[in-house]
Design a protein around this motif. Structure first.
Motif, PDB file in Angstrom:
ATOM      1  N   ALA A   1       0.812  -1.190   0.000  1.00 44.57           N
ATOM      2  CA  ALA A   1       0.000   0.000   0.000  1.00 44.57           C
ATOM      3  C   ALA A   1       0.866   1.269   0.000  1.00 44.57           C
ATOM      4  CB  ALA A   1      -0.940   0.000   1.197  1.00 44.57           C
ATOM      5  N   VAL A   2       1.967   1.247   0.754  1.00 42.00           N
ATOM      6  CA  VAL A   2       2.815   2.446   0.827  1.00 42.00           C
ATOM      7  C   VAL A   2       3.483   2.701  -0.518  1.00 42.00           C
ATOM      8  CG1 VAL A   2       4.817   3.501   1.940  1.00 42.00           C
ATOM      9  CG2 VAL A   2       3.164   2.229   3.314  1.00 42.00           C
ATOM     10  N   ASN A   3       3.982   1.656  -1.153  1.00 42.24           N
ATOM     11  CA  ASN A   3       4.607   1.843  -2.458  1.00 42.24           C
ATOM     12  C   ASN A   3       3.586   2.384  -3.456  1.00 42.24           C
ATOM     13  OD1 ASN A   3       7.087   1.401  -4.160  1.00 42.24           O
ATOM     14  ND2 ASN A   3       5.607   0.193  -5.320  1.00 42.24           N
ATOM     15  N   SER A   4       2.377   1.830  -3.454  1.00 38.05           N
ATOM     16  CA  SER A   4       1.324   2.330  -4.351  1.00 38.05           C
ATOM     17  C   SER A   4       1.012   3.791  -4.061  1.00 38.05           C
ATOM     18  CB  SER A   4       0.051   1.493  -4.192  1.00 38.05           C
ATOM     19  OG  SER A   4       0.290   0.171  -4.599  1.00 38.05           O
ATOM     20  N   LEU A   5       0.967   4.150  -2.789  1.00 36.92           N
ATOM     21  CA  LEU A   5       0.708   5.542  -2.422  1.00 36.92           C
ATOM     22  C   LEU A   5       1.813   6.450  -2.965  1.00 36.92           C
ATOM     23  CD1 LEU A   5      -0.764   7.774  -0.798  1.00 36.92           C
ATOM     24  CD2 LEU A   5       0.689   7.136   1.135  1.00 36.92           C
ATOM     25  N   MET A   6       3.063   6.061  -2.785  1.00 38.70           N
ATOM     26  CA  MET A   6       4.170   6.895  -3.264  1.00 38.70           C
ATOM     27  C   MET A   6       4.121   7.041  -4.784  1.00 38.70           C
ATOM     28  SD  MET A   6       5.603   7.905  -0.560  1.00 38.70           S
ATOM     29  CE  MET A   6       7.130   8.630  -1.097  1.00 38.70           C
ATOM     30  N   LEU A   7       3.841   5.945  -5.478  1.00 42.63           N
ATOM     31  CA  LEU A   7       3.724   6.022  -6.935  1.00 42.63           C
ATOM     32  C   LEU A   7       2.547   6.900  -7.332  1.00 42.63           C
ATOM     33  CD1 LEU A   7       4.486   2.300  -7.874  1.00 42.63           C
ATOM     34  CD2 LEU A   7       6.033   4.267  -8.036  1.00 42.63           C
ATOM     35  N   GLY A   8       1.430   6.760  -6.626  1.00 46.40           N
ATOM     36  CA  GLY A   8       0.255   7.584  -6.907  1.00 46.40           C
ATOM     37  C   GLY A   8       0.503   9.063  -6.677  1.00 46.40           C
ATOM     38  N   LEU A   9       1.412   9.387  -5.758  1.00 46.11           N
ATOM     39  CA  LEU A   9       1.774  10.782  -5.519  1.00 46.11           C
ATOM     40  C   LEU A   9       2.801  11.305  -6.518  1.00 46.11           C
ATOM     41  CD1 LEU A   9       2.021  10.685  -1.611  1.00 46.11           C
ATOM     42  CD2 LEU A   9       0.267  11.846  -2.989  1.00 46.11           C
ATOM     43  N   GLY A  10       3.267  10.420  -7.411  1.00 46.63           N
ATOM     44  CA  GLY A  10       4.201  10.833  -8.446  1.00 46.63           C
ATOM     45  C   GLY A  10       5.662  10.569  -8.123  1.00 46.63           C
ATOM     46  N   TYR A  11       5.930   9.878  -7.043  1.00 48.17           N
ATOM     47  CA  TYR A  11       7.315   9.569  -6.674  1.00 48.17           C
ATOM     48  C   TYR A  11       7.692   8.194  -7.192  1.00 48.17           C
ATOM     49  CZ  TYR A  11       6.752  13.413  -3.397  1.00 48.17           C
ATOM     50  OH  TYR A  11       6.513  14.630  -2.831  1.00 48.17           O
ATOM     51  N   THR A  12       8.516   8.165  -8.226  1.00 51.37           N
ATOM     52  CA  THR A  12       8.957   6.872  -8.754  1.00 51.37           C
ATOM     53  C   THR A  12      10.158   6.340  -7.978  1.00 51.37           C
ATOM     54  OG1 THR A  12      10.323   7.990 -10.404  1.00 51.37           O
ATOM     55  CG2 THR A  12       8.080   7.332 -11.068  1.00 51.37           C
ATOM     56  N   GLU A  13      10.848   7.242  -7.291  1.00 49.64           N
ATOM     57  CA  GLU A  13      11.955   6.862  -6.403  1.00 49.64           C
ATOM     58  C   GLU A  13      11.767   7.601  -5.082  1.00 49.64           C
ATOM     59  OE1 GLU A  13      15.454   6.144  -9.720  1.00 49.64           O
ATOM     60  OE2 GLU A  13      15.581   7.895  -8.416  1.00 49.64           O
ATOM     61  N   TYR A  14      12.059   6.914  -3.991  1.00 46.25           N
ATOM     62  CA  TYR A  14      11.892   7.527  -2.673  1.00 46.25           C
ATOM     63  C   TYR A  14      12.774   6.820  -1.657  1.00 46.25           C
ATOM     64  CZ  TYR A  14       8.810   3.494  -2.130  1.00 46.25           C
ATOM     65  OH  TYR A  14       8.310   2.230  -2.108  1.00 46.25           O
ATOM     66  N   TYR A  15      12.895   7.420  -0.507  1.00 51.41           N
ATOM     67  CA  TYR A  15      13.606   6.863   0.640  1.00 51.41           C
ATOM     68  C   TYR A  15      12.589   6.652   1.746  1.00 51.41           C
ATOM     69  CZ  TYR A  15      17.445   8.869  -1.999  1.00 51.41           C
ATOM     70  OH  TYR A  15      18.307   9.200  -2.998  1.00 51.41           O
ATOM     71  N   ALA A  16      12.838   5.685   2.605  1.00 53.64           N
ATOM     72  CA  ALA A  16      11.881   5.399   3.676  1.00 53.64           C
ATOM     73  C   ALA A  16      12.603   5.347   5.017  1.00 53.64           C
ATOM     74  CB  ALA A  16      11.173   4.074   3.403  1.00 53.64           C
ATOM     75  N   GLN A  17      11.904   5.793   6.042  1.00 55.54           N
ATOM     76  CA  GLN A  17      12.412   5.720   7.414  1.00 55.54           C
ATOM     77  C   GLN A  17      11.292   5.226   8.290  1.00 55.54           C
ATOM     78  OE1 GLN A  17      11.719   7.355  10.552  1.00 55.54           O
ATOM     79  NE2 GLN A  17      13.430   6.263  11.447  1.00 55.54           N
ATOM     80  N   GLY A  18      11.609   4.318   9.224  1.00 55.12           N
ATOM     81  CA  GLY A  18      10.568   3.824  10.111  1.00 55.12           C
ATOM     82  C   GLY A  18      11.106   3.342  11.440  1.00 55.12           C
ATOM     83  N   GLY A  19      10.291   3.546  12.453  1.00 55.21           N
ATOM     84  CA  GLY A  19      10.561   3.025  13.785  1.00 55.21           C
ATOM     85  C   GLY A  19       9.331   2.287  14.259  1.00 55.21           C
TER      86      GLY A  19
ATOM     87  N   LYS B   1      11.119  -2.460   5.986  1.00 57.08           N
ATOM     88  CA  LYS B   1      11.808  -3.687   5.581  1.00 57.08           C
ATOM     89  C   LYS B   1      11.150  -4.271   4.332  1.00 57.08           C
ATOM     90  CE  LYS B   1      12.922  -8.330   7.135  1.00 57.08           C
ATOM     91  NZ  LYS B   1      12.687  -9.361   8.133  1.00 57.08           N
ATOM     92  N   GLN B   2       9.828  -4.264   4.296  1.00 57.62           N
ATOM     93  CA  GLN B   2       9.116  -4.779   3.134  1.00 57.62           C
ATOM     94  C   GLN B   2       9.338  -3.887   1.911  1.00 57.62           C
ATOM     95  OE1 GLN B   2       7.549  -7.815   3.076  1.00 57.62           O
ATOM     96  NE2 GLN B   2       8.490  -7.940   5.101  1.00 57.62           N
ATOM     97  N   LEU B   3       9.289  -2.573   2.124  1.00 52.26           N
ATOM     98  CA  LEU B   3       9.540  -1.655   0.997  1.00 52.26           C
ATOM     99  C   LEU B   3      10.930  -1.875   0.421  1.00 52.26           C
ATOM    100  CD1 LEU B   3       8.066   1.695   2.387  1.00 52.26           C
ATOM    101  CD2 LEU B   3       7.146   0.312   0.510  1.00 52.26           C
ATOM    102  N   GLY B   4      11.915  -1.991   1.311  1.00 53.89           N
ATOM    103  CA  GLY B   4      13.301  -2.143   0.864  1.00 53.89           C
ATOM    104  C   GLY B   4      13.605  -3.463   0.208  1.00 53.89           C
ATOM    105  N   SER B   5      12.833  -4.497   0.534  1.00 52.01           N
ATOM    106  CA  SER B   5      13.118  -5.805  -0.062  1.00 52.01           C
ATOM    107  C   SER B   5      12.225  -6.123  -1.262  1.00 52.01           C
ATOM    108  CB  SER B   5      12.992  -6.903   0.997  1.00 52.01           C
ATOM    109  OG  SER B   5      11.679  -6.972   1.497  1.00 52.01           O
ATOM    110  N   LYS B   6      11.024  -5.560  -1.312  1.00 54.42           N
ATOM    111  CA  LYS B   6      10.088  -5.900  -2.394  1.00 54.42           C
ATOM    112  C   LYS B   6      10.007  -4.855  -3.495  1.00 54.42           C
ATOM    113  CE  LYS B   6       7.116  -8.877   0.317  1.00 54.42           C
ATOM    114  NZ  LYS B   6       5.746  -9.159   0.761  1.00 54.42           N
ATOM    115  N   PHE B   7      10.370  -3.634  -3.203  1.00 54.62           N
ATOM    116  CA  PHE B   7      10.197  -2.555  -4.178  1.00 54.62           C
ATOM    117  C   PHE B   7      11.526  -1.832  -4.425  1.00 54.62           C
ATOM    118  CE2 PHE B   7       6.164  -3.151  -1.932  1.00 54.62           C
ATOM    119  CZ  PHE B   7       5.362  -3.529  -2.994  1.00 54.62           C
ATOM    120  N   THR B   8      12.521  -2.598  -4.794  1.00 56.19           N
ATOM    121  CA  THR B   8      13.873  -2.047  -4.945  1.00 56.19           C
ATOM    122  C   THR B   8      13.997  -1.065  -6.106  1.00 56.19           C
ATOM    123  OG1 THR B   8      14.508  -4.003  -6.226  1.00 56.19           O
ATOM    124  CG2 THR B   8      14.973  -4.036  -3.860  1.00 56.19           C
TER     125      THR B   8
END
Length: 138
Positions: free
Chosen positions: A1-19, A27-34
């Motif tokens: 869902a987060v990757n789809s949201l970022m793409l929907g906002l027009g970001y084809t490349e992005y960085y992620a931070q999480g706690g 972890k899922q974004l970094g391993s599945k949506f490289t």
């Protein structure tokens, strides 16, 4: 869902931070949506025993130093994780309470610093943080 949201906002490349839970999402974004997630930063690492080993088996392989760390974590879970329960089960009640009382909100936040800060033995948050740091977080 987060990757789809970022793409929907027009970001084809992005960085992620999480706690906390965000680290697991990252972890899922970094391993599945490289192709899209170019780098990530997490401030909570979730680790499991290697090779599908059960936790009860893994604990038997630990040395004395690591066993003490596991005991400390168990103690923290028992006495210091109540905030997770109330935030997870009664977030609206807590939200109204904290929004209604500035002193209540400050107490809730500073209490976390007294528990999580490196301020032993008396847990005085001012041993590890300046008053300015605490107030900035509040």
């Amino acid at each position: 869902a987060v990757n789809s949201l970022m793409l929907g906002l027009g970001y084809t490349e992005y960085y992620a931070q999480g706690g906390d839970w965000g680290s697991m999402v990252c972890k899922q974004l970094g391993s599945k949506f490289t192709d899209n997630c170019k780098a990530l930063h997490v401030n909570m690492l979730a680790a499991r025993p290697p090779n599908g080993m059960r936790m009860s088996q893994a604990v038997k392989t630990l040395n004395e130093t690591d066993l003490k760390k596991v005991e400390r974590l168990s103690t923290m879970r028992r006495y210091e994780f109540a905030y997770q329960e109330i935030q997870g089960t009664k977030p609206q009640t807590l939200g109204y309470s904290l929004a209604d009382s500035p002193i209540g909100l400050a107490t809730w936040i500073v209490e976390k610093f007294s528990t999580w800060g490196d301020n032993r033995p008396d847990r005085d948050p001012l041993r590890a943080f300046s008053m300015d740091d605490l107030l900035t977080n509040v």
